[in-house]
Each structure stands twice: as C-alpha cells, then as structure tokens.
Design a protein around this motif. Structure first.
Motif, mmCIF file in Angstrom:
data_model
loop_
_atom_site.group_PDB
_atom_site.id
_atom_site.type_symbol
_atom_site.label_atom_id
_atom_site.label_comp_id
_atom_site.label_asym_id
_atom_site.label_seq_id
_atom_site.Cartn_x
_atom_site.Cartn_y
_atom_site.Cartn_z
ATOM 1 N N GLY A 105 0.813 -1.209 0.000
ATOM 2 C CA GLY A 105 0.000 0.000 0.000
ATOM 3 C C GLY A 105 0.849 1.262 0.000
ATOM 4 N N LEU A 106 1.936 1.263 0.788
ATOM 5 C CA LEU A 106 2.808 2.443 0.850
ATOM 6 C C LEU A 106 3.485 2.714 -0.492
ATOM 7 C CD1 LEU A 106 4.507 1.953 4.351
ATOM 8 C CD2 LEU A 106 2.729 3.607 3.752
ATOM 9 N N LEU A 107 3.925 1.659 -1.161
ATOM 10 C CA LEU A 107 4.658 1.834 -2.421
ATOM 11 C C LEU A 107 3.728 2.050 -3.605
ATOM 12 C CD1 LEU A 107 7.423 -0.910 -2.078
ATOM 13 C CD2 LEU A 107 7.642 1.538 -1.668
ATOM 14 N N GLY A 108 2.593 1.359 -3.623
ATOM 15 C CA GLY A 108 1.726 1.393 -4.798
ATOM 16 C C GLY A 108 0.488 2.241 -4.683
ATOM 17 N N GLY A 109 0.170 2.723 -3.472
ATOM 18 C CA GLY A 109 -1.001 3.553 -3.320
ATOM 19 C C GLY A 109 -2.248 2.767 -2.940
ATOM 20 N N PRO A 110 -3.380 3.428 -2.839
ATOM 21 C CA PRO A 110 -4.618 2.782 -2.372
ATOM 22 C C PRO A 110 -5.042 1.579 -3.211
ATOM 23 C CG PRO A 110 -4.853 5.174 -2.365
ATOM 24 C CD PRO A 110 -3.556 4.879 -3.040
ATOM 25 N N ALA A 111 -4.916 1.672 -4.537
ATOM 26 C CA ALA A 111 -5.366 0.567 -5.383
ATOM 27 C C ALA A 111 -4.592 -0.697 -5.072
ATOM 28 C CB ALA A 111 -5.210 0.945 -6.860
ATOM 29 N N VAL A 112 -3.275 -0.575 -4.931
ATOM 30 C CA VAL A 112 -2.444 -1.741 -4.626
ATOM 31 C C VAL A 112 -2.740 -2.236 -3.214
ATOM 32 C CG1 VAL A 112 -0.069 -2.561 -4.333
ATOM 33 C CG2 VAL A 112 -0.646 -1.025 -6.227
ATOM 34 N N GLY A 113 -2.868 -1.304 -2.251
ATOM 35 C CA GLY A 113 -3.152 -1.709 -0.876
ATOM 36 C C GLY A 113 -4.459 -2.478 -0.767
ATOM 37 N N ILE A 114 -5.507 -1.948 -1.389
ATOM 38 C CA ILE A 114 -6.823 -2.618 -1.326
ATOM 39 C C ILE A 114 -6.771 -3.959 -2.053
ATOM 40 C CG2 ILE A 114 -9.229 -2.462 -2.060
ATOM 41 C CD1 ILE A 114 -8.976 0.592 -1.720
ATOM 42 N N GLY A 115 -6.161 -3.980 -3.244
ATOM 43 C CA GLY A 115 -6.116 -5.226 -4.018
ATOM 44 C C GLY A 115 -5.350 -6.317 -3.304
ATOM 45 N N ALA A 116 -4.148 -5.976 -2.814
ATOM 46 C CA ALA A 116 -3.349 -6.974 -2.103
ATOM 47 C C ALA A 116 -4.038 -7.381 -0.810
ATOM 48 C CB ALA A 116 -1.952 -6.404 -1.822
ATOM 49 N N GLY A 117 -4.668 -6.408 -0.122
ATOM 50 C CA GLY A 117 -5.376 -6.721 1.121
ATOM 51 C C GLY A 117 -6.534 -7.683 0.889
ATOM 52 N N LEU A 118 -7.289 -7.482 -0.197
ATOM 53 C CA LEU A 118 -8.389 -8.386 -0.511
ATOM 54 C C LEU A 118 -7.892 -9.805 -0.776
ATOM 55 C CD1 LEU A 118 -10.616 -6.105 -2.769
ATOM 56 C CD2 LEU A 118 -11.287 -7.129 -0.575
ATOM 57 N N ILE A 119 -6.804 -9.906 -1.576
ATOM 58 C CA ILE A 119 -6.277 -11.241 -1.897
ATOM 59 C C ILE A 119 -5.846 -11.966 -0.630
ATOM 60 C CG2 ILE A 119 -4.366 -12.451 -3.026
ATOM 61 C CD1 ILE A 119 -4.487 -10.329 -5.237
ATOM 62 N N ALA A 120 -4.999 -11.291 0.176
ATOM 63 C CA ALA A 120 -4.486 -11.943 1.388
ATOM 64 C C ALA A 120 -5.592 -12.145 2.422
ATOM 65 C CB ALA A 120 -3.351 -11.092 1.976
#
Length: 594
Positions: A94-109
């Motif tokens: 999330g810190l490196l990629g922004g909200p879209a990456v944080g939400i996407g990775a968070g949903l997967i994990a």
C-alpha cells in the motif's frame, strides 16, 4: 509469548529472503521504481497479495496457549488462530503502490486468510483489508507532499496497523476470553516481528533504489564523457578519419568488443574484434546492419546467426545496431559488438541507445553548422567579388589615351589591368591565397593608378623575407592601399607617402598600411570597421568588408586596428594567425587553386 518470538523471526526471515531474491530481478526493480501504470499496479497487487498468501501458509497455528509446529498450513482448527507476517507485505504494498495496490493486495491476502478458518478468520480478513486501505492512503498522501516513504515511516505504519489488527480481534472474535488470551500471547511478538520485517524489507528496497541511481549516474557520466571526447570529431561529419577516432573512444570507454560506424552505403570505421574482415570503405558485412538501414529501427542480436556475418569464423556473437538519423532520414548506423552474448546486458543496451540519440543530435548540429558556414562563405565570396566599376572605366580611358601617344606603355598597362582582374576573379573563388599573389595584385593596381596620377604619392614595401608563401584572405591589402591614395591626400599639393610593412610577430602575421595624409576624424575611428559610415568622400565599406571577412574566416582570432591623427596620417594594422590549419580544421593548401 517468549516461545513465539523466535518462530515469528523465522517467518519474517522467509519473507525477507523472498524480497531479497526478487530485488535481484530487473523486472521487480522496474515495477517498484517506476510511476505505476495500470499493468504495473496489477503486478504489484499480485506480488504483495502473494506475499500475504505465503505468510498465511507459513504462519504459526496457535490453539489456546499451545503453539503449533512449523509446517505448511492448508487448513486450521476452528478454535485456533494464526500468528504470521501477513500485514507486513500488505502495508509495504500500500505504501509503495497507493490505495489501489493496498486494497487489491489486502483483498487477496484477507480472503485467503478467511478460507483457512479459525475463530479469528473474519477479524484477520477485515484487518488485512483495512491495513491495505490505510497504508495506501497514507502512502499516497506522503507522496503528494513530496516526501519519501522512509523505512522509519514504514515501520511505524506496520506496527500501528498490526496493533489495530489486535484491537479488531478483541472486538470481533468470539468468545472474548479466547480473543484476550490470544492477543496476550501473540500481540507483542507480531507487532515487533512485523515491524522488524517491514524495516528489513524497506531497507532492501532502499538499497536497491540507491544501486539503481548509482548505476544511472555512472551511465550518465560515461555518456557525458564519451560525448565530450567525440564531439570534436562529430563536428567534422561522418568521415573515415572521424569515425575511426569516435569508435576507438567508445571501445575504450564501454564493455563492447568492437565498435563500428557506417553511412548508408559503406563501413566508415570498425575497431576491435573482427577487424580483419569488417573493413572500412566496403559494404556492411552483416545482414543485421542492412536490416537496420532499411527499417530505421534498433536491432538486437544474441547469436552469430542473428548477426548474419558472411564470414563463418567471425568471433562476434552479439550486437546492438542503432540507426543514426538526421532530420528523420537514415544517415548511417552505430554498432556495438560483443564476443560473448552475456556482455550485452540491459545497461549496455540503454547506453547504446542513449549514445545513438546523442550522436544523431550531434550530426544534426554538425550539418546545421556546415550549412551556416556555407552561407558565411557565400557572404565572404560576395564581399570578395566587389570591384569598383569606375576603376575599370578610368583605367580603360587611360589606356585608350596612351594608345595614341605611347603604344608600348599602353600595352604594358593593358597587361597590368588583365593581371589585376585575373587576380580579382581568382580571389573571388578562393578563401586564401599566398601573400605574393596579393602583393602582385596590389602592384598591378598601383601601375594603373600611378599612370593616371604620376606625382601624387610614392609607396614603399617593407616585407620580411620568407613570408611570400603565407596564406592570407584576398582583397585585404589592395583596398587599404586604394583608401590611402584616394582619401589620405585627395587634393594635397605635396607628394604623399604610403608604407606597406609586413612581418611576423608572436605567431601572427602583421600587415600595416600607413600614410602621411590628412588622417581620419576622431569620431569616425570608433565606427570604421564595425559599420558603414556616412561621409561625402566615402562610407568605409572597404574597411567594414575586410573586418567582416576576417571575423568569418578566422573565428575572432584575427583583428583590424586603426590609428590616426588629423593632418598627420593614418595607420591600419591587420593581425592574422600564421597557423591557419588550427583555424580551419582542415588542410588550408586545399583552399588555394593553382
């Protein structure tokens, strides 16, 4: 709690090792460092989502106060919980990629964690998604303020969001007594374990970025060094000599085993490996070069077959061939060859592409400079071709009158007039002529003038020996002598005196034309040679033309200076470099036509 801490460090170590291995991959470094496009964001989501899944599978199962064995977890007891490093990867993503990456990775994990079960499954899933949202938001805000994501900031975010996960477990997990026992057991090990893992992960990324920046700086410095050393040769255009010098410089400063430059017809230079059959003044040996000349696109080859050299024993096994363009037209090719394909890495490709663009720009500048010089030469020729029509008519009238009274003298003057105009015509076609030619032209002019005005002046030549062959611009001496005759003493009753002194001093040829005439008014001295002046007797065109031609030919290394006192005479001094080869960057003998 103490028993769990070493196991958490072990799980952190697994993620850090994976991060270190990924950092060695150029594709990973590019995705981390670049401004993220949609495709790169999808890659980051999958990457950090995968980190979360790995953390789930390698987590430590906790059943009441019992810590399970270290094993790959595919399912859990419904009364168990999971101690792992999942939040660490999501926070960094999330810190490196922004909200879209944080939400996407968070949903997967988070969804994956929910599928494993356990009485904290929902709590952990929610906290993981929340961690991605919060980390993405604060990461974006920090970047918008122009601040970097530092390891310290990442550690604080990781530890805070891990603590938030403990709080969510207490709020949502049932029964509360089990949740409280769990948080007491895993809280501090997970908070500090994830904090340490986040620190190590961010340090790896920071080192990776620093290495990339250092590599770019070295590559830029190398390109600037090559540009600085090759620029003088590119200004000469693509010639066999200049291309050989350029190729040798590049061969020395890069990892290439051979460097070659061609125009659109032939090899101009090839230095290094395979020089025995890649020979200048021949057509390109490789099919790869011919394809680049036809397509105008960069081509890479990593095998001998792709290079397509007609010599079977050619040692070159890899190459990058780049087009050289001038105003979008293919001018030639720039080639870097390697005897081992491994040498042609991404750094060499980027360097070669940068050099090709730089060289194309330098060729365009050289062409523009050449066109400017041609225009300047044309202006100089136009100035040289200026001849006073009244002088021709006056001379013809004088010769016509002598034909009736002194035929022999008329014949002699006709020959002098022919010599004078022949010298004018030759001078109009040449940039430089020997001093003796200019002197002959002056003496032919004086023969005609002294016939018309036999007692008006005397002229004395003081020429230092061995200067007759020195090359000077035509029409710089005769106009000065003419000015002295016509404007120095136009109606003087006493005989005028003109002295022409030519000598060498400090590697300069000094030409001084002095007279004892009426001199030049003080107000005119400052502008003569710099502009045309308004005068009843003359406007200074001759001196102005000489000054402009000296500037154009010698690039500021020659000078014209005037000194005068009213009624006591004037002196004009011209200083010209004796070493004209250094001024023209070419063989000046080629400028003189027999």
């Amino acid at each position: 709690m103490l028993n769990l801490a070493p196991l958490m460090l072990e799980k952190v170590g697994i993620i850090v090792i994976v991060a270190f291995l990924l950092a060695q991959m150029r594709s990973f470094r590019q995705v981390i460092q670049n401004k993220h496009s949609t495709n790169e964001k999808v890659m980051l989501i999958l990457l950090f989502g995968t980190f979360g899944i790995i953390s789930n599978y390698t987590g430590i199962e906790v059943h009441h106060h019992t810590i399970g064995r270290a094993e790959w977890l595919s399912e859990m007891n419904q009364e168990s919980a999971l101690a792992n490093t999942r939040v660490m990867g999501i926070v960094i993503g999330g810190l490196l990629g922004g909200p879209a990456v944080g939400i996407g990775a968070g949903l997967i994990a988070g969804i994956h964690r929910y599928t494993l079960g356990g009485f904290t499954a929902l709590s952990c899933a929610l906290s993981t998604i929340l961690a991605g949202i919060v980390a993405g938001y604060f990461g974006k805000k920090r970047k918008q303020k122009g601040k970097q994501i530092t390891p310290a900031f990442a550690v604080i975010m990781g530890m805070v969001l891990e603590a938030v996960q403990m709080l969510i477990i207490l709020i949502t997990a049932k029964p509360f007594s089990h949740a409280w026992e769990l948080v007491q057991l895993i809280g501090f090990p997970m908070i500090f374990g994830n904090g340490l893992g986040t620190l190590l992960f961010m340090l790896i990324i920071q080192i990776m970025k620093r290495d990339e920046e250092r590599a770019r700086a070295n590559q830029t410095n190398q390109a600037f060094l090559i540009a600085d050393q090759t620029l003088p040769y590119f200004r000469q255009g693509l010639t066999i000599h200049s291309c050989k010098e350029i190729s040798e410089i590049i061969l020395e400063l890069t990892n290439a085993d051979a460097v070659s430059i061609t125009d659109d017809q032939q090899v101009l230079a090839h230095v290094g490996a395979a020089s025995d059959h890649h020979v200048p003044k021949t057509k390109p040996e490789t099919g790869l070069t011919r394809r680049v000349l036809d397509s105008g696109k960069i081509s890479l080859a990593r095998t001998k077959q792709e290079i397509s050299c007609i010599h079977s024993q050619c040692p070159l096994e890899a190459a990058i061939v780049l087009p050289l363009k001038v105003k979008n037209n293919i001018y030639g090719t720039f080639k870097m060859y390697y005897t081992e394909p491994e040498k042609l890495d991404k750094v060499q490709q980027e360097l070669a592409e940068g050099l090709a663009n730089l060289f194309s720009t330098q060729l365009e500048l050289a062409e523009a400079e050449r066109q400017t010089k041609l225009l300047k030469d044309a202006e100089i020729k136009a100035l040289q071709a200026q001849i006073h029509p009244h002088f021709l008519f006056n001379s013809l009238n004088t010769i016509s009158a002598l034909c009736r009274t002194d035929a022999d003298k008329a014949r002699k003057l006709l020959l002098e007039l022919s010599s004078f105009f022949r010298g004018n015509l030759q001078g109009a076609r040449q940039m430089l002529i020997p001093l003796e030619k200019e002197l002959a032209n002056v003496k032919a002019y004086l023969s005609l003038e002294q016939t018309r005005f036999p007692n008006k002046y005397t002229i004395d030549f003081q020429i230092e020996p061995e200067l007759e062959k020195v090359l000077i611009p035509p029409f710089i001496l005769q106009p000065l002598v003419e000015n002295a005759i016509h404007y120095g003493f136009p109606q003087s009753k006493s005989q005028g005196q003109i002295t022409v002194t030519i000598f060498s001093k400090k590697n300069l040829l000094q030409i001084i034309v002095a007279d004892n005439g009426k001199g030049i008014p003080e107000g005119q001295i400052e502008v003569l040679g710099n502009q045309v002046v308004d005068s009843k007797k003359g406007n200074g065109t001759a001196i102005f033309n000489i000054s402009e031609r000296l500037k154009g030919i010698y690039n500021g290394q020659a000078s014209l200076m005037l000194k005068s006192k009213v009624n006591r005479g004037a002196a004009i001094t011209i200083s010209i470099p004796l070493d004209s080869k250094g001024v023209f960057d070419q063989d000046v003998e080629g400028l003189y036509i027999g």
